[in-house]
Design an enzyme around this catalytic site. Structure first.
Site, PDB file in Angstrom:
ATOM      1  N   TYR A  49      -3.722  11.595  -7.332  1.00 27.24           N
ATOM      2  CA  TYR A  49      -3.497  10.722  -8.487  1.00 27.24           C
ATOM      3  C   TYR A  49      -2.443   9.669  -8.152  1.00 27.24           C
ATOM      4  O   TYR A  49      -2.572   8.497  -8.520  1.00 27.24           O
ATOM      5  CB  TYR A  49      -3.060  11.554  -9.686  1.00 27.24           C
ATOM      6  N   TYR A  50      -1.406  10.082  -7.434  1.00 21.93           N
ATOM      7  CA  TYR A  50      -0.349   9.171  -6.989  1.00 21.93           C
ATOM      8  C   TYR A  50      -0.931   8.025  -6.167  1.00 21.93           C
ATOM      9  O   TYR A  50      -0.613   6.851  -6.400  1.00 21.93           O
ATOM     10  CB  TYR A  50       0.673   9.969  -6.182  1.00 21.93           C
TER      11      TYR A  50
END
Length: 220
Positions: A128-129
């Protein structure tokens, strides 16, 4: 040069402040606590206290003062989704809009090499980062600012070597935060570098020569 750093208490931001001060630049920054502001002032760095997540665009623009360039080096380092979204995503968008409000054209973003850690099982939070970091890159690259996106390889602590590999596309390896900060300082002092995405890895080229090699002919 007057430089405002978002993320000035971080590994790269703090080293960048030192590099710029050594060149005679004025450095400002945003911190979350009064004790951080007091510590920076002992180093000759003026800081504004505020929480990036809660400041409005107008309030953030006011902290910039008369800066010539905004450097965004804050990051969640793959923490929780909430923090990643607030710092690596929404924070960048807010800073871009605040720069516009303040009439500041130059904006440098420290991002990440897309290939970083791909040999690992990163888990959902880290993936997600990377997604949020890429979205922020896209938003900045489509803005009307004079932007620069710097994507370093895996970050290490320790002294820098002063030699790097810098270009539009680089292999993913490792690089010290000290060399990232030194490269970014050199990039900020090269006005012909603009509206470019540059990737950064350890290498054998002196930093000043690596930066000069990335000056595009349309700026000459």
């Amino acid at each position: 040069m007057d430089v405002f750093i978002i993320g000035i208490t971080g590994g790269i931001g703090g080293l960048l402040a030192q590099q710029l001060q050594a060149r005679g630049d004025t450095v400002h920054g945003l911190v979350r606590r009064d004790e951080q502001r007091a510590e920076l002032e002992t180093q000759g760095v003026k800081a504004q206290v505020g929480d990036l997540a809660t400041l409005s665009e107008e309030e953030l623009a006011a902290t910039f003062g008369k800066a010539d360039v905004i450097v965004y080096s804050a990051g969640s380092n793959g923490g929780t989704r909430e923090v990643t979204k607030a710092i690596d995503g929404g924070g960048v968008v807010k800073a871009i809009n605040a720069a516009r409000r303040a009439g500041i054209e130059r904006f440098a973003l420290v991002s990440v090499l897309p290939e970083s850690w791909r040999e690992r099982d990163n888990g959902e939070e880290v993936e997600y980062y990377f997604t949020v970091k890429k979205e922020a890159d896209i938003i900045l690259s489509r803005s009307d600012l004079n932007w620069l996106i710097l994507r370093p390889a895996l970050l290490l602590d320790g002294p820098g070597t002063g030699n790097v590999s810098l270009g539009p596309a680089e292999f993913h390896g490792e690089i010290t935060r000290a060399d990232v900060a030194a490269t970014l300082a050199e990039l900020l002092h090269e006005p012909r570098i603009g509206r470019q995405i540059l990737e950064l890895n350890t290498g054998s080229t002196p930093i000043d020569k690596a930066v000069s090699a990335n000056v595009r002919t349309l700026f000459e």
